[in-house]
Write an enzyme that holds these catalytic residues in place. Structure first.
Site, PDB file in Angstrom:
ATOM      1  N   ARG A  35       0.791  -1.223   0.000  1.00 29.81           N
ATOM      2  CA  ARG A  35       0.000   0.000   0.000  1.00 29.81           C
ATOM      3  C   ARG A  35       0.822   1.271   0.000  1.00 29.81           C
ATOM      4  O   ARG A  35       0.554   2.195  -0.749  1.00 29.81           O
ATOM      5  CB  ARG A  35      -0.879   0.079   1.272  1.00 29.81           C
ATOM      6  CG  ARG A  35      -2.292  -0.314   1.090  1.00 29.81           C
ATOM      7  CD  ARG A  35      -2.769  -0.848   2.415  1.00 29.81           C
ATOM      8  NE  ARG A  35      -1.873  -1.900   2.838  1.00 29.81           N
ATOM      9  CZ  ARG A  35      -2.007  -3.159   2.445  1.00 29.81           C
ATOM     10  NH1 ARG A  35      -2.993  -3.511   1.686  1.00 29.81           N
ATOM     11  NH2 ARG A  35      -1.138  -4.078   2.839  1.00 29.81           N
ATOM     12  N   THR A  36       1.804   1.326   0.872  1.00 27.94           N
ATOM     13  CA  THR A  36       2.497   2.602   1.020  1.00 27.94           C
ATOM     14  C   THR A  36       3.185   2.969  -0.290  1.00 27.94           C
ATOM     15  O   THR A  36       3.027   4.067  -0.810  1.00 27.94           O
ATOM     16  CB  THR A  36       3.494   2.547   2.192  1.00 27.94           C
ATOM     17  OG1 THR A  36       2.768   2.171   3.354  1.00 27.94           O
ATOM     18  CG2 THR A  36       4.138   3.891   2.423  1.00 27.94           C
TER      19      THR A  36
ATOM     20  N   LYS B  86      25.193  -3.911  -2.447  1.00 30.51           N
ATOM     21  CA  LYS B  86      26.649  -3.831  -2.652  1.00 30.51           C
ATOM     22  C   LYS B  86      27.332  -3.060  -1.529  1.00 30.51           C
ATOM     23  O   LYS B  86      28.539  -2.847  -1.557  1.00 30.51           O
ATOM     24  CB  LYS B  86      26.954  -3.112  -3.968  1.00 30.51           C
ATOM     25  CG  LYS B  86      26.405  -3.774  -5.204  1.00 30.51           C
ATOM     26  CD  LYS B  86      26.809  -2.957  -6.427  1.00 30.51           C
ATOM     27  CE  LYS B  86      26.115  -3.442  -7.671  1.00 30.51           C
ATOM     28  NZ  LYS B  86      26.271  -2.443  -8.754  1.00 30.51           N
TER      29      LYS B  86
ATOM     30  N   ARG C 266      11.442   4.060   2.682  1.00 34.98           N
ATOM     31  CA  ARG C 266      11.141   3.122   3.772  1.00 34.98           C
ATOM     32  C   ARG C 266      12.408   2.336   4.069  1.00 34.98           C
ATOM     33  O   ARG C 266      13.096   1.885   3.148  1.00 34.98           O
ATOM     34  CB  ARG C 266      10.016   2.179   3.372  1.00 34.98           C
ATOM     35  CG  ARG C 266       9.880   1.008   4.337  1.00 34.98           C
ATOM     36  CD  ARG C 266       8.643   0.207   4.101  1.00 34.98           C
ATOM     37  NE  ARG C 266       7.458   0.958   4.503  1.00 34.98           N
ATOM     38  CZ  ARG C 266       6.261   0.419   4.635  1.00 34.98           C
ATOM     39  NH1 ARG C 266       6.077  -0.850   4.391  1.00 34.98           N
ATOM     40  NH2 ARG C 266       5.223   1.150   5.014  1.00 34.98           N
TER      41      ARG C 266
ATOM     42  N   HIS D  11       5.741   6.290  11.205  1.00 34.26           N
ATOM     43  CA  HIS D  11       5.160   6.096   9.879  1.00 34.26           C
ATOM     44  C   HIS D  11       4.199   7.266   9.632  1.00 34.26           C
ATOM     45  O   HIS D  11       2.977   7.103   9.660  1.00 34.26           O
ATOM     46  CB  HIS D  11       4.416   4.755   9.857  1.00 34.26           C
ATOM     47  CG  HIS D  11       4.049   4.260   8.497  1.00 34.26           C
ATOM     48  ND1 HIS D  11       4.072   5.055   7.363  1.00 34.26           N
ATOM     49  CD2 HIS D  11       3.616   3.037   8.073  1.00 34.26           C
ATOM     50  CE1 HIS D  11       3.676   4.340   6.319  1.00 34.26           C
ATOM     51  NE2 HIS D  11       3.402   3.113   6.725  1.00 34.26           N
TER      52      HIS D  11
HETATM   53  C1  NCD Z   1       2.072  -0.731   8.170  1.00 32.73           C
HETATM   54  C2  NCD Z   1       3.591  -0.571   8.251  1.00 32.73           C
HETATM   55  O1  NCD Z   1       4.285  -0.761   7.252  1.00 32.73           O
HETATM   56  O2  NCD Z   1       4.034  -0.213   9.333  1.00 32.73           O
HETATM   57  N1  NCD Z   1       1.645  -0.975   6.870  1.00 32.73           N
HETATM   58  C3  NCD Z   1       1.336   0.083   6.070  1.00 32.73           C
HETATM   59  O3  NCD Z   1       2.169   0.899   5.759  1.00 32.73           O
HETATM   60  N2  NCD Z   1       0.058   0.226   5.698  1.00 32.73           N
HETATM   61  C4  NCD Z   1       1.525  -1.703   9.115  1.00 32.73           C
HETATM   62  C5  NCD Z   1       2.088  -3.084   9.124  1.00 32.73           C
HETATM   63  O4  NCD Z   1       2.967  -3.436   8.333  1.00 32.73           O
HETATM   64  O5  NCD Z   1       1.613  -3.862   9.946  1.00 32.73           O
END
Ligand code: NCD
Length: 306
Positions: free
Chosen positions: A51-52, A80, A101, A129
């Site tokens: 999703r993100t 690397k 991320r 997040h």
């Molecule tokens: C969350 C995350 O990555 O922290 N997911 C997301 O971004 N929607 C929650 C999770 O992974 O449980």
């Protein structure tokens, strides 16, 4: 130029403006279809995501921009041994804005110090997040009509769940918020959240183990997955993973207008039979994630050019 590492990097007023813009984007998508023509978003994902990453990409495409990036550390030069500082220096010349991320807490912050384009933290380890929080705030405000006067239940892995940490940090800025922290003993919120965030700001909260006990009081239930990838051993994970399962019979204990949110991915913690319940808002929440990221990208690019 500004980055977004932590939801608290934005003031309450700035958040409100971003949410207003996101609501307008939902209703008038055409108005924004060329807002980012000729601009590029880089998505640097050193940790899995559906999703993100895809909602960031969809957001930039909806604005008329383009995207480039990688979706795992193995497929980038990190494999690397390249540092995030070097990577971001290079990407700064390839793109106009970036979402990162990383499994290590603070990695996007390190990157932002070397970057000449805005960096958005798309999740750093068990830490923060912020764009999930903006998504959560947009969902709550749009569906509940307010961000104040709420009793919020947070359930599941409150220790490693970064979405929970970011959401608590953000919600305490609104008046009359109460928390019920529902978790097994071993997955309670980290002490810095309990002491430096909740107690320090005199926020009413209660830590409970049983979901059934909390449910009748809640305006909003935020379910989370047990964060398998942050456990040191498989046995502990297996013992914890099915501790909570929200099903139809438990939903009977909740108020008729209680919202159920989940950042997704779900594993077993919400049974699929709950999906049809009108109070289940987690798929709608994922959709709001696109609008809020559109609003955020546009806002950060505007600040960059001021
Ligand atoms: C969350 C995350 O990555 O922290 N997911 C997301 O971004 N929607 C929650 C999770 O992974 O449980």
């Amino acid at each position: 130029m500004r980055h977004l590492m932590n939801p608290l990097d934005l003031t309450v007023e700035e958040i409100s403006e971003i949410l207003d813009l996101a609501n307008d984007m939902e209703v008038n998508p055409k108005k924004y279809a060329h807002s980012c023509d000729g601009l590029k978003l880089a998505t640097l994902f050193y940790e899995p995501s559906t999703r993100t990453r895809l909602s960031f990409e969809a957001a930039m495409l909806n604005l008329g921009g383009s995207v480039l990036g990688f979706s795992s550390a193995d497929s980038s030069s990190a494999a690397k041994g390249e540092s995030v500082s070097d990577t971001i220096r290079v990407i700064s010349g390839y793109a106009d804005i970036c979402a990162m991320r990383h499994p290590k807490e603070g990695a996007p912050l390190v990157a932002s110090m070397k970057s000449s384009i805005p960096v958005i933290n798309a999740g750093d380890g068990g830490h923060q997040h912020p764009t999930q929080t903006l998504t959560d705030l947009l969902t709550i405000r749009s569906l509940k009509g307010r961000l104040d006067n709420l009793t919020i239940g947070l359930c599941g892995d409150l220790k490693f769940g970064r979405t929970v940490h970011s959401l608590i940090d953000s919600m305490i800025r609104y008046p009359n918020i109460k928390f019920l922290l529902i978790s097994p003993e071993e997955l309670r919120v980290p002490s810095y959240i309990r002491e430096d965030v909740l107690k320090k700001h005199h926020i009413p909260f209660k830590e409970v183990v049983r979901l059934e006990e909390a449910l009748p009081e809640l305006d909003l239930l935020y379910m989370t997955r047990v964060q398998k990838e942050r456990f040191f051993n498989e046995e502990d994970y297996v013992r914890m993973k099915d501790f909570y399962i929200l099903d139809k019979s438990k939903m009977k204990l909740a108020r008729p207008d209680m919202l159920v949110l989940h950042p997704l991915p779900r594993v077993n913690e919400i049974s699929v039979e709950v999906d049809e319940d009108p109070r289940a808002a987690y798929f709608k929440q994922a959709q709001y994630g696109v609008y809020v990221r559109m609003a955020l990208i546009l806002t950060l690019l505007k600040w960059k050019n001021q």
